[in-house]
Design a protein around this motif. Sequence first.
Motif, PDB file in Angstrom:
ATOM      1  N   ASN A 193       0.811  -1.227   0.000  1.00 28.15           N
ATOM      2  CA  ASN A 193       0.000   0.000   0.000  1.00 28.15           C
ATOM      3  C   ASN A 193       0.845   1.279   0.000  1.00 28.15           C
ATOM      4  OD1 ASN A 193      -2.329  -1.565   0.111  1.00 28.15           O
ATOM      5  ND2 ASN A 193      -2.231  -1.657   2.356  1.00 28.15           N
ATOM      6  N   ALA A 194       1.943   1.237  -0.699  1.00 29.69           N
ATOM      7  CA  ALA A 194       2.772   2.449  -0.822  1.00 29.69           C
ATOM      8  C   ALA A 194       2.903   2.784  -2.312  1.00 29.69           C
ATOM      9  CB  ALA A 194       4.110   2.212  -0.155  1.00 29.69           C
ATOM     10  N   LEU A 195       3.928   3.531  -2.663  1.00 34.57           N
ATOM     11  CA  LEU A 195       4.059   3.952  -4.061  1.00 34.57           C
ATOM     12  C   LEU A 195       4.489   2.785  -4.959  1.00 34.57           C
ATOM     13  CD1 LEU A 195       5.105   7.147  -5.629  1.00 34.57           C
ATOM     14  CD2 LEU A 195       6.665   5.263  -6.104  1.00 34.57           C
ATOM     15  N   GLU A 196       3.807   2.640  -6.084  1.00 33.89           N
ATOM     16  CA  GLU A 196       4.153   1.599  -7.051  1.00 33.89           C
ATOM     17  C   GLU A 196       4.350   2.242  -8.423  1.00 33.89           C
ATOM     18  OE1 GLU A 196       5.202  -1.285  -6.819  1.00 33.89           O
ATOM     19  OE2 GLU A 196       4.722  -1.783  -4.750  1.00 33.89           O
ATOM     20  N   ILE A 197       4.739   1.434  -9.382  1.00 34.29           N
ATOM     21  CA  ILE A 197       5.135   1.946 -10.688  1.00 34.29           C
ATOM     22  C   ILE A 197       4.036   2.770 -11.384  1.00 34.29           C
ATOM     23  CG2 ILE A 197       4.644  -0.287 -11.824  1.00 34.29           C
ATOM     24  CD1 ILE A 197       7.457   2.192 -12.824  1.00 34.29           C
TER      25      ILE A 197
END
Length: 403
Positions: A233-237
């Motif tokens: 649940n954090a930054l992804e592509i």
Amino acid sequence: MTQKAEAKTGKVFMPAKIGSLQLRNRIIRAGCFEGMCPEGCVSNELIEHHRAVAAGGTAMTTVAYCSVARDGRAYGHELWMRQEVLPDLKRLTDAIHAEGGAASVQLGHCGFFASRSAIGHQPIGASRKFCTYRMSFPRPMNEQDIVEVREQFGQSAKMAIQAGFDAIEIHAGHGYLLSQFLSPYTNKRKDQYGGSLENRIRFPKSVVQHVREAVGPDFPIFVKMNTTDGIKNALEIEDAVVVAKAFEEAGASALIPSCGFTAKTPFMMLRGNRPIKMMAFNQKNPLQIIGLILFGSFLVQYYEYQDMFLLDRARQILSAVNIPVVLLGGICSLDNMQTAMNEGFEFVQVGRAIIKDPDIVNKMQRGEVTQSDCDHCNRCVAAMDKDGVRCVCNTDGPLKKKK
Ligand SMILES: Cc1cc2nc3c(=O)[nH]c(=O)nc-3n(C[C@H](O)[C@H](O)[C@H](O)COP(=O)(O)O)c2cc1C
């Protein structure tokens, strides 16, 4: 074509321009914290370290990490940009230029994982998110802090130019402050800087815009950014592609896709061995020493090393923007560099292979070597906390048992 012949003719060793800057080839030394700035001041050791990298043929070397404020430091021996260090920074850039290299400086702020003992008070952060690395909560930034930090980035960029740097690199990755705003893991804000991706981008984008206004239209600004935080649940592509476009719009000259969150997934950006005992014994804080020895292998996640481990995600950034993209992460051979050029990356950044052998670029260009013998034992990472970054294999021999 043999690799030796290719070394002479390939794009890797062709000069390149970025903004107003001419580089002698496409190889940039990645920002690797040197641990050579006692009390935040430039040492002769730091100057020699980067002089040697420039003498070794690298087109540009990156001084890292340099905080934009006293409060943005994770360690007491981290540099922070201010008028009093400019004469020594000028000695450093002069030494790099005398070897035919260019000089960049990585400007950042570490936000919620700043060291309380180094900065003297509670760190600031995007939100009141518990930092397991420091075992403390930051003070959430208010509007005035946001304006102040943005201003510090602009001022630091101007000072970098005064000190003779040819480029700057804004650190918006690795869970540093700008990345703490971009990441839903650390950004829980309810105002215009939190929630939607558009809101989370607002502050980091405004920093890049502000720095662009401070340095003028042609000065090269590299922005290092995450393609994944490596946290649920954090930054992804998918978000990173939007972030990359925003940085391009804000005036970035080039992007450096990376990954990992220093306070949570520190070995994701490196991959390979975790030298946990060495890291523990190089800490000053007894709690951190005990914590790392007892729980290090649980707290510090293992990521298997692979050459060019960021290639897939970096490709997605490359196809989303119209500015140069730098391939970083496990670039260990001439073959890796040629692959990066063939894929459309304008530059590569190299960290550990140049720490292992500062002359490797010249040796590759002369056709003497095609491959680094760095084994990713990562003891250079532990060394930076004590005596300064160096290849421990070069002095103490290779690591026998990988733990
Ligand atoms: C000793 C060491 C210190 C590092 N310090 C920094 C740093 O200050 N800032 C940063 O953005 N990345 C830092 N990194 C990560 C590198 O810039 C790079 O992203 C990573 O090492 C992967 O590149 P490589 O496989 O060529 O080593 C560091 C890496 C090493 C090995």
